[in-house]
Design a protein around this motif. Sequence first.
Motif, short mmCIF file in Angstrom:
data_model
loop_
_atom_site.label_atom_id
_atom_site.label_comp_id
_atom_site.label_asym_id
_atom_site.label_seq_id
_atom_site.Cartn_x
_atom_site.Cartn_y
_atom_site.Cartn_z
N TRP A 297 0.83 -1.25 0.02
CA TRP A 297 -0.08 -0.25 0.18
C TRP A 297 0.91 1.44 0.04
O TRP A 297 0.47 2.34 -0.59
CB TRP A 297 -1.08 0.03 1.15
N LEU A 298 2.19 1.08 0.64
CA LEU A 298 3.15 2.29 0.51
C LEU A 298 3.59 2.39 -0.92
O LEU A 298 3.89 3.56 -1.26
CB LEU A 298 3.96 2.03 1.68
N ASP A 299 3.91 1.51 -1.54
CA ASP A 299 4.49 1.43 -2.98
C ASP A 299 3.51 1.55 -3.74
O ASP A 299 3.51 2.70 -4.51
CB ASP A 299 5.00 -0.02 -2.96
N ARG A 300 2.28 0.73 -4.02
CA ARG A 300 1.84 0.79 -5.34
C ARG A 300 0.71 1.86 -5.36
O ARG A 300 0.30 2.34 -6.25
CB ARG A 300 1.28 -0.63 -5.61
N TYR A 301 0.45 2.13 -4.04
CA TYR A 301 -0.68 3.15 -3.80
C TYR A 301 -0.20 4.43 -3.32
O TYR A 301 -1.12 5.26 -3.10
CB TYR A 301 -1.95 2.67 -3.14
N HIS A 302 0.92 4.70 -3.15
CA HIS A 302 1.66 6.07 -2.49
C HIS A 302 0.98 6.43 -1.25
O HIS A 302 0.84 7.61 -0.99
CB HIS A 302 1.46 7.22 -3.70
N ALA A 303 0.46 5.39 -0.26
CA ALA A 303 0.13 5.89 0.89
C ALA A 303 0.80 6.58 1.76
O ALA A 303 2.28 5.96 1.52
CB ALA A 303 -0.46 4.55 1.75
#
Length: 648
Positions: A297-303
């Motif tokens: 979620w931090l990587d692919r969704y830029h959270a």
Amino acid sequence: MGWFTQDDFDRWLAGEHFDSYHRLGAHPDEHGVWFAVWAPHADYVAVIGDFNGWNPGANPLHKVGGWAGLWEGYVEGARPGHHYKYRIQRGYYHADKTDPYAFRIEAPVPEGNPVAGLSAIVTDLHYPWGDDDWMHRRRGPASLEQPVAAYEVHLGSWRKRADGYSLSYREIAEPLADHVERLGFTHVELLPVMEHPYYASWGYQVVGYYAPTYRYGTPQDLMYLIDYLHQRGIGVLIDWVPAHFATDPQGLVFFDGSTLYEYDDPLMRYHPDWGTYVFDYNKPGVRNFLVSNALFWLDRYHADGLRFDAVASMLYRDYSRSEWRPNRYGGRENLEAISLLKTVNEAAYARFPEVMMVAEESTAWPKVSHPTWEGGLGFLYKWNMGWMHDVLEYMRRDPIHRKYHHHQFTFSMVYAYSEHYILPLSHDEVVHGKGSLWGKMPGDAWQKAAGLRLLYAHMVGHPGKKLLFMGGEFGQEREWNHDAELDWHLLDDPLHAGVFRWVTDLFHLYRNHPALWNDQPGGFEWAVLDDYQQSVFAYERRGGDQTLLFVLNFTPVPREHYRIGLSRAGTWRQLLNSDATPYGGSGVGLVERVATEPEPMHGREQSAAFTLPPLGAMVFAFEAPPEKARRSRRSAAKKPAGARKPGT
């Protein structure tokens, strides 16, 4: 050539394959799709879907990696958009399972194809991000010395379309950004967006940990929402649920004919509070799955960060249990869960050093927001559940009785610096019969509105970052209902419009005054602590060259000539008064400035007399005398370019 490498097998068996979403799941190329799944106890695994008529004999997978228990296979002709599941067989057991690593999942019972309910969908996660500027300047750990104010949102019930359906990820982007920007919040915090068949779980009973819920659109639609918020200068935190998972038969439960993701031990497997199953954090495959999911979620969704739900239920083996199994030393601590939490945080900050990892932890577990090398769990922030509970208990009491509960208001400062805290007034406080924040305030409508304004003033004045659940900004009257949109029509009422205007001015005050960002011990000092008879409090906030004074009167009685000892002699300018008529107040205590006098009070040589509004909050800023201000400006002008403070 296979899909997995020897390095994949080694890291998987060690429980250190923290980018496993690059390998497991469905990964399309120009000719077909690679499928891979963890099912170590299965005798037979096949992929079934649109591309083979859901035939379990058409595309069997091959077991690879020995003890790793991984299965892989390539299906030529499969492509993005195709639905699929895994047929799992073990002895007489067989089941069609949703891919645990699916990037997109169909509705529980889609029209026209009930067999495919909760099926995974082959998905390409490509998206043309436009938030480079935000990603390079987001604060992360530096936010400890910056303003952080999160607006907590349940996407399905914030606002509805004219046809009664929820706004999509794309439809909500602009109005949500407008609203948050107007209010002055720095971040949006989304209740879990991972796939959850039971809508009334609000996203906390997850089936698809890697798939955003279908209800509001596609993965790219969610990426658009986050991208849009970033381009508007608004951060995005996502609620994450590593403590337990849904028991839907298509999901993780009994995945390969064994208790693969959950505890083998029946005493520890079931969570009595939520009717869910608990992850067994000691299994390498489970650690790979969860750590990778957080990073996904931090990587692919830029959270910009994750808020970990129900951390206390992970830390204690006896949490909400009458029967439980102690750890190997005979204690109640869940050693494997503690290790997992530390590992997730270490891995997140190693790869994404500018994110915020936040714990909802409701006990006095030590060092939750301390680095792991200091013996902490490695979070950046912890929700201050003690402050939330005590201040709401104090506020719900009739003002005439508050003097008997003075300590509930003051106690939070005893431990205010033990962690890096966020002060939460979250969704949990407005559900399950608890009523709304408005409903918790005693008295008639005028007093309820005044009480809310007073509560929010103290929330901003108290050390710690801030979080407010949607609807609180205008005084939602009824308890939150996930099936209905917020009662926006209340903004037509002057009292509710006044609360909204107060919240807006208050959070812009917070954004613009560094004294309110200083959450260290030197940033707060009581001025009036012990006036329990009149339920009056006052404190100063300091940071840089700023000093602010908060004066709070928790009774409906105006108080004239109330003298307060102050740390600095001179003039104090009123910045805000919650009793001003634009906020719905009665207009008591409105002044431009108050000057100190050499009259000792509260252990200080200087004091000033104030008129306290009923159920009111006032905020003042110290103004340096003109000559001192001029000297300060001359000193700054003479300072050589590039000069640094001592020690930097």
